[in-house]
Scaffold this active site. Structure first.
Site, PDB file in Angstrom:
ATOM      1  N   CYS A   2       0.850  -1.176   0.000  1.00 15.93           N
ATOM      2  CA  CYS A   2       0.000   0.000   0.000  1.00 15.93           C
ATOM      3  C   CYS A   2       0.892   1.234   0.000  1.00 15.93           C
ATOM      4  O   CYS A   2       1.928   1.260   0.655  1.00 15.93           O
ATOM      5  CB  CYS A   2      -0.941   0.109   1.182  1.00 15.93           C
ATOM      6  SG  CYS A   2      -2.092  -1.244   1.332  1.00 15.93           S
ATOM      7  N   ARG A  27       3.761  -0.677  -4.838  1.00 14.72           N
ATOM      8  CA  ARG A  27       3.382  -1.082  -3.479  1.00 14.72           C
ATOM      9  C   ARG A  27       2.041  -1.812  -3.448  1.00 14.72           C
ATOM     10  O   ARG A  27       1.616  -2.282  -2.391  1.00 14.72           O
ATOM     11  CB  ARG A  27       3.267   0.153  -2.591  1.00 14.72           C
ATOM     12  CG  ARG A  27       4.601   0.801  -2.335  1.00 14.72           C
ATOM     13  CD  ARG A  27       4.447   2.062  -1.527  1.00 14.72           C
ATOM     14  NE  ARG A  27       5.693   2.324  -0.848  1.00 14.72           N
ATOM     15  CZ  ARG A  27       5.974   1.938   0.385  1.00 14.72           C
ATOM     16  NH1 ARG A  27       5.077   1.311   1.107  1.00 14.72           N
ATOM     17  NH2 ARG A  27       7.141   2.178   0.908  1.00 14.72           N
ATOM     18  N   TRP A  74      -2.724  -2.786  -1.566  1.00 13.16           N
ATOM     19  CA  TRP A  74      -2.481  -4.220  -1.690  1.00 13.16           C
ATOM     20  C   TRP A  74      -3.339  -4.850  -0.601  1.00 13.16           C
ATOM     21  O   TRP A  74      -3.104  -4.645   0.593  1.00 13.16           O
ATOM     22  CB  TRP A  74      -1.006  -4.548  -1.477  1.00 13.16           C
ATOM     23  CG  TRP A  74      -0.705  -5.993  -1.744  1.00 13.16           C
ATOM     24  CD1 TRP A  74      -0.495  -6.567  -2.962  1.00 13.16           C
ATOM     25  CD2 TRP A  74      -0.565  -7.036  -0.776  1.00 13.16           C
ATOM     26  NE1 TRP A  74      -0.251  -7.913  -2.803  1.00 13.16           N
ATOM     27  CE2 TRP A  74      -0.283  -8.235  -1.471  1.00 13.16           C
ATOM     28  CE3 TRP A  74      -0.657  -7.088   0.619  1.00 13.16           C
ATOM     29  CZ2 TRP A  74      -0.088  -9.453  -0.829  1.00 13.16           C
ATOM     30  CZ3 TRP A  74      -0.457  -8.299   1.257  1.00 13.16           C
ATOM     31  CH2 TRP A  74      -0.184  -9.468   0.534  1.00 13.16           C
ATOM     32  N   ASN A  98      -1.307   2.421   5.543  1.00  9.37           N
ATOM     33  CA  ASN A  98      -0.445   1.333   5.070  1.00  9.37           C
ATOM     34  C   ASN A  98      -0.042   0.533   6.292  1.00  9.37           C
ATOM     35  O   ASN A  98       0.484   1.104   7.251  1.00  9.37           O
ATOM     36  CB  ASN A  98       0.791   1.931   4.374  1.00  9.37           C
ATOM     37  CG  ASN A  98       1.880   0.903   4.138  1.00  9.37           C
ATOM     38  OD1 ASN A  98       1.599  -0.285   3.992  1.00  9.37           O
ATOM     39  ND2 ASN A  98       3.118   1.347   4.106  1.00  9.37           N
ATOM     40  N   GLY A  99      -0.293  -0.772   6.281  1.00 14.87           N
ATOM     41  CA  GLY A  99       0.055  -1.609   7.435  1.00 14.87           C
ATOM     42  C   GLY A  99      -1.131  -2.454   7.841  1.00 14.87           C
ATOM     43  O   GLY A  99      -2.070  -2.641   7.060  1.00 14.87           O
ATOM     44  N   GLU A 479      15.814 -18.829  -7.865  1.00 14.34           N
ATOM     45  CA  GLU A 479      15.497 -17.465  -8.306  1.00 14.34           C
ATOM     46  C   GLU A 479      14.846 -17.507  -9.695  1.00 14.34           C
ATOM     47  O   GLU A 479      13.879 -16.786  -9.960  1.00 14.34           O
ATOM     48  CB  GLU A 479      16.782 -16.623  -8.300  1.00 14.34           C
ATOM     49  CG  GLU A 479      16.703 -15.264  -8.970  1.00 14.34           C
ATOM     50  CD  GLU A 479      15.685 -14.306  -8.372  1.00 14.34           C
ATOM     51  OE1 GLU A 479      15.054 -14.625  -7.350  1.00 14.34           O
ATOM     52  OE2 GLU A 479      15.498 -13.233  -8.967  1.00 14.34           O
ATOM     53  N   LYS A 483      11.142 -16.103 -10.498  1.00 16.00           N
ATOM     54  CA  LYS A 483      10.863 -15.091 -11.541  1.00 16.00           C
ATOM     55  C   LYS A 483       9.755 -15.593 -12.461  1.00 16.00           C
ATOM     56  O   LYS A 483       8.842 -14.866 -12.783  1.00 16.00           O
ATOM     57  CB  LYS A 483      12.096 -14.807 -12.399  1.00 16.00           C
ATOM     58  CG  LYS A 483      13.220 -14.012 -11.788  1.00 16.00           C
ATOM     59  CD  LYS A 483      12.981 -12.526 -11.689  1.00 16.00           C
ATOM     60  CE  LYS A 483      12.321 -12.163 -10.407  1.00 16.00           C
ATOM     61  NZ  LYS A 483      13.091 -12.084  -9.233  1.00 16.00           N
ATOM     62  N   GLU A 486       6.324 -15.721 -10.710  1.00 13.58           N
ATOM     63  CA  GLU A 486       5.834 -14.376 -10.385  1.00 13.58           C
ATOM     64  C   GLU A 486       5.160 -13.705 -11.566  1.00 13.58           C
ATOM     65  O   GLU A 486       4.104 -13.097 -11.411  1.00 13.58           O
ATOM     66  CB  GLU A 486       7.017 -13.466  -9.983  1.00 13.58           C
ATOM     67  CG  GLU A 486       7.381 -13.480  -8.531  1.00 13.58           C
ATOM     68  CD  GLU A 486       8.491 -12.480  -8.217  1.00 13.58           C
ATOM     69  OE1 GLU A 486       8.311 -11.669  -7.317  1.00 13.58           O
ATOM     70  OE2 GLU A 486       9.552 -12.514  -8.887  1.00 13.58           O
ATOM     71  N   HIS A 502      15.307 -37.472  -5.676  1.00 16.76           N
ATOM     72  CA  HIS A 502      14.589 -37.828  -4.453  1.00 16.76           C
ATOM     73  C   HIS A 502      13.136 -37.356  -4.482  1.00 16.76           C
ATOM     74  O   HIS A 502      12.539 -37.116  -3.435  1.00 16.76           O
ATOM     75  CB  HIS A 502      15.316 -37.241  -3.237  1.00 16.76           C
ATOM     76  CG  HIS A 502      16.717 -37.753  -3.109  1.00 16.76           C
ATOM     77  ND1 HIS A 502      16.999 -39.068  -2.819  1.00 16.76           N
ATOM     78  CD2 HIS A 502      17.910 -37.147  -3.303  1.00 16.76           C
ATOM     79  CE1 HIS A 502      18.311 -39.241  -2.801  1.00 16.76           C
ATOM     80  NE2 HIS A 502      18.883 -38.093  -3.104  1.00 16.76           N
ATOM     81  N   LYS A 602       5.514  -4.973  -4.519  1.00 18.29           N
ATOM     82  CA  LYS A 602       6.964  -4.954  -4.448  1.00 18.29           C
ATOM     83  C   LYS A 602       7.460  -4.805  -3.019  1.00 18.29           C
ATOM     84  O   LYS A 602       8.385  -5.465  -2.588  1.00 18.29           O
ATOM     85  CB  LYS A 602       7.501  -3.820  -5.304  1.00 18.29           C
ATOM     86  CG  LYS A 602       9.004  -3.837  -5.354  1.00 18.29           C
ATOM     87  CD  LYS A 602       9.530  -3.183  -6.579  1.00 18.29           C
ATOM     88  CE  LYS A 602      11.001  -3.442  -6.733  1.00 18.29           C
ATOM     89  NZ  LYS A 602      11.306  -4.841  -7.046  1.00 18.29           N
TER      90      LYS A 602
HETATM   91  C1  G6P Z   1       8.387  -8.968  -2.597  1.00 16.37           C
HETATM   92  C2  G6P Z   1       8.856  -8.727  -4.028  1.00 16.37           C
HETATM   93  C3  G6P Z   1      10.115  -9.528  -4.309  1.00 16.37           C
HETATM   94  C4  G6P Z   1      11.170  -9.230  -3.270  1.00 16.37           C
HETATM   95  C5  G6P Z   1      10.667  -9.480  -1.838  1.00 16.37           C
HETATM   96  C6  G6P Z   1      11.648  -8.979  -0.784  1.00 16.37           C
HETATM   97  O1  G6P Z   1       7.885 -10.245  -2.481  1.00 16.37           O
HETATM   98  O2  G6P Z   1       7.848  -9.070  -4.948  1.00 16.37           O
HETATM   99  O3  G6P Z   1      10.609  -9.178  -5.596  1.00 16.37           O
HETATM  100  O4  G6P Z   1      12.292 -10.031  -3.514  1.00 16.37           O
HETATM  101  O5  G6P Z   1       9.445  -8.757  -1.651  1.00 16.37           O
HETATM  102  O6  G6P Z   1      11.734  -7.582  -0.849  1.00 16.37           O
HETATM  103  P1  G6P Z   1      12.955  -6.754  -0.313  1.00 16.37           P
HETATM  104  O7  G6P Z   1      12.597  -5.315  -0.591  1.00 16.37           O
HETATM  105  O8  G6P Z   1      13.054  -7.017   1.165  1.00 16.37           O
HETATM  106  O9  G6P Z   1      14.161  -7.202  -1.041  1.00 16.37           O
END
Ligand code: G6P
Length: 607
Positions: A2, A27, A74, A98-99, A479, A483, A486, A502, A602
């Site tokens: 948010c 956000r 969000w 926000n929170g 990773e 990606k 996501e 396994h 994000k």
């Molecule tokens: C969210 C984002 C990710 C990010 C993660 C950690 O889930 O979508 O891309 O890696 O938060 O965020 P930070 O700001 O702590 O790296």
């Protein structure tokens, strides 16, 4: 998660509020809303979904007025509908939040018993009612807020507007970030400096528990005990231009292509290229005395930490524990005296990571942070700040922040090894030489963009995809899978290649592409054996390796992606590029919203 913004302005605010929201859509983008104070009324406009929907609403039904608040959401409590969209309001008070208000149920029951009715399912609305009750009872707005803040448990950044008071807003923060921006005859509130970038660069960061009265002339800040305080006004380095998309189709694409530049920029703060030595900032604790490192992070930052674990242990022979932040505190970790706790975060605001940091601080650990926002909460609470210089990262899927984190962590591992006496001056020079090569190697990896785009259609129809890697390429496999899921919504898993037999091997058939990350080097043969196990079962393999590796094992693969030959130290930085590009092009092929994938945000400022 948010984003909130408030403007006490000299002229109409609604367009500028929306512009601020645009900069904070990373956000959250479940709904958006504004509320201005005009003609003795609270003028509220809200819309579910992306900000574009709110813009449409405002086109036909503007929100006039020189003072207002706005929000991009969000969703946590309640579906992403218009009635759950912020601002939440009563007759007298409107606010954005926000929170999470953790005790909202209890507060809501209490308010309901006093006859108040609610129009949303959100936790936020209780705050509007609590403040409103006080105002309706005749309290001045500041006294009303002062009375309510101690009743709220959880995390919040708030911006509050009052129907009868068109000359000020009140803001408050606990757990979630909030800044005050100082303009020319105008003053602003925002979740971050980015939101306010076109309005002002003069920014004060509120401390935990602070609240503030914002007028056109400036701001009066109070601390958690209601003492008037001043917070330093700094000049934000964020320029409005840094957050434009330029000629790229998506922010994510732009950020992937920025990597050679921003990794070079980051490295220049951590190495002296001429002397070929590492150059870490001054530390006022004894790094050589560190016996154990605890790494905590979330998402992509966590995978950077996993790569760093290999480096810290291999180079410096220091044992490393690593956890995802949401699990860390709750397993009651044993933290040794003299331990270093290292937190990695692009935003520096991720709620779980921040809570873990505070936990470690209480337990007497030395706190080091690798963050991309040097003014963030984590940066301000650390003993050792190691900034990445990736510039603002807007795409929800993290890319350039990851490779910059790796660059900093490699330099830190080398420095730790040096002070521990595990690295000779010659070995240090060798490491620095390899790091210096990283930006050029990233460029060479990016040169395969078109090949990767051309093969995206092979992956796009898949329902499941596996990524395999060994050693530092194992976190890279995870990773890559992160990606892909996501932004393309394809189910993907990253596995240590030796672990595949396994369990996951049962999934292998012609419909499940397997992406194998296998740079030449000591682990190559073993990874290739695992790859052959996949192929023997009809699995379709995409091999990402260098020319030598492809020559040796590429035959019969569904596709190969050739990377430059690099030293194993920088391989994780370089191999990040093809997995990012593959996810990007698969998402484009599927037509998903690359920069704002569904359900994600994000900056995750809730636990
Ligand atoms: C969210 C984002 C990710 C990010 C993660 C950690 O889930 O979508 O891309 O890696 O938060 O965020 P930070 O700001 O702590 O790296």
């Amino acid at each position: 998660m948010c984003g909130i913004i408030g403007i006490v302005g000299k002229e109409a605010v609604s367009d500028r509020l929306v512009d601020g929201l645009k900069r904070m859509e990373y956000r959250g983008y479940d709904s958006a809303g504004v509320c201005t104070v005009h003609g003795g009324q609270l003028v509220r406009r809200r819309a579910e979904g992306k900000l574009a929907n709110l813009v449409q609403v405002l086109k036909s039904d503007d929100a006039p007025g020189n003072i207002g608040i706005a929000h991009t959401r969000w969703a946590t409590h309640g579906a992403p509908t218009t009635s759950n969209a912020h601002p939440h309001a009563t007759q007298e008070v409107a606010l954005v939040h926000n929170g999470i208000i953790e005790n909202f149920k209890q507060l809501r029951d209490e308010l309901t018993a006093r006859g108040r009715t609610f129009e949303s399912e959100t936790d936020t609305e209780v705050v509007a009612h609590l403040v409103s009750e006080q105002v309706e009872a005749g309290l001045a707005p500041a006294d009303a807020v002062k009375a309510v803040l101690p009743r709220l448990r959880g995390a919040f950044a708030l911006a509050i507007a009052f129907r009868q008071f068109p000359d000020f807003l009140i803001g408050a923060r606990l757990g979630s970030p909030l800044v005050v921006g100082y303009g020319d005859g105008e003053t602003y509130l925002g979740s971050d400096a980015l939101a306010l970038a076109p309005l002002t660069q003069k920014i004060a960061y509120l401390d935990e528990g602070d609240w503030v009265i914002v007028t056109r002339e400036g701001a009066q800040i109070y601390d958690k005990d209601n003492n008037p305080v001043t917070r330093e006004i700094t000049t934000s380095g964020v320029s409005a231009a840094a957050i434009e998309k330029g000629n790229y189709r998506h922010y994510m694409q732009k950020e992937i292509f920025e990597q050679p530049t921003v990794v070079a920029q980051t490295l220049s703060s951590y190495i002296r290229p001429l002397e070929q030595t590492v150059a870490l900032p001054q530390m006022d604790f004894d790094l050589a005395g560190v016996k154990r490192i605890t790494i905590v992070a979330c998402g992509t930052s966590y995978y950077a930490g996993m790569v760093a674990k290999y480096w810290f242990e291999t180079f410096a022979r220091v044992p490393v524990d690593i956890d995802v932040a949401s699990e860390f505190r709750y397993r009651d970790p044993v933290l040794e005296e003299g331990g270093l706790a290292l937190f990695i975060s692009q935003s520096g605001e991720t709620a779980d990571t921040l809570a873990a940091l505070r936990h470690c601080k209480e337990q007497g650990q030395t706190i080091a942070v690798v963050v991309n926002v040097p003014t963030s909460s984590m940066a301000r609470e650390a003993d050792l700040l190691l900034p990445t210089h990736a510039g603002p990262e807007i795409g929800v899927a993290s890319t350039k922040a990851f490779t910059c984190q790796l660059a900093v962590l490699a330099a830190l591992a080398a420095h730790l090894a040096l002070v521990k006496g595990k690295l000779s001056a010659e070995q240090e020079r060798e490491i620095v030489r390899h790091l210096i090569e990283a930006p050029a190697a990233l460029n060479a990896a990016l040169a395969h963009d078109e090949d990767i785009a051309a093969m995206a259609h092979l992956i796009a129809p898949a329902r499941d995809v596996l990524y395999l890697g060994r050693g530092p390429d194992y976190p890279l496999a995870m990773e890559g899978a992160l990606k892909l899921k996501e932004i393309s919504y394809i189910h993907a898993e990253g596995y240590a290649s030796g672990e595949m037999k396994h369990g996951p091997i049962a999934l292998i058939d012609e419909a499940v592409p397997v992406i194998v990350l296998a740079p030449s080097g000591p682990l190559f043969e073993k990874t290739v054996s695992n790859m052959q196990e996949v192929r023997a079962r009809g699995g379709k393999v995409v091999l990402i390796s260098d020319a030598e590796g492809i020559e040796e094992a590429g035959e019969g693969c569904l596709a190969t992606i050739e990377m430059p030959s690099v030293h194993p130290l920088i391989a994780p930085l370089v191999y990040a590029v093809p997995v990012q590009l593959l996810a990007y092009h698969v998402a484009c092929a599927k037509g998903t919203d690359v920069d704002q994938p569904r359900n994600l945000a994000k900056s995750v400022t809730v636990e």
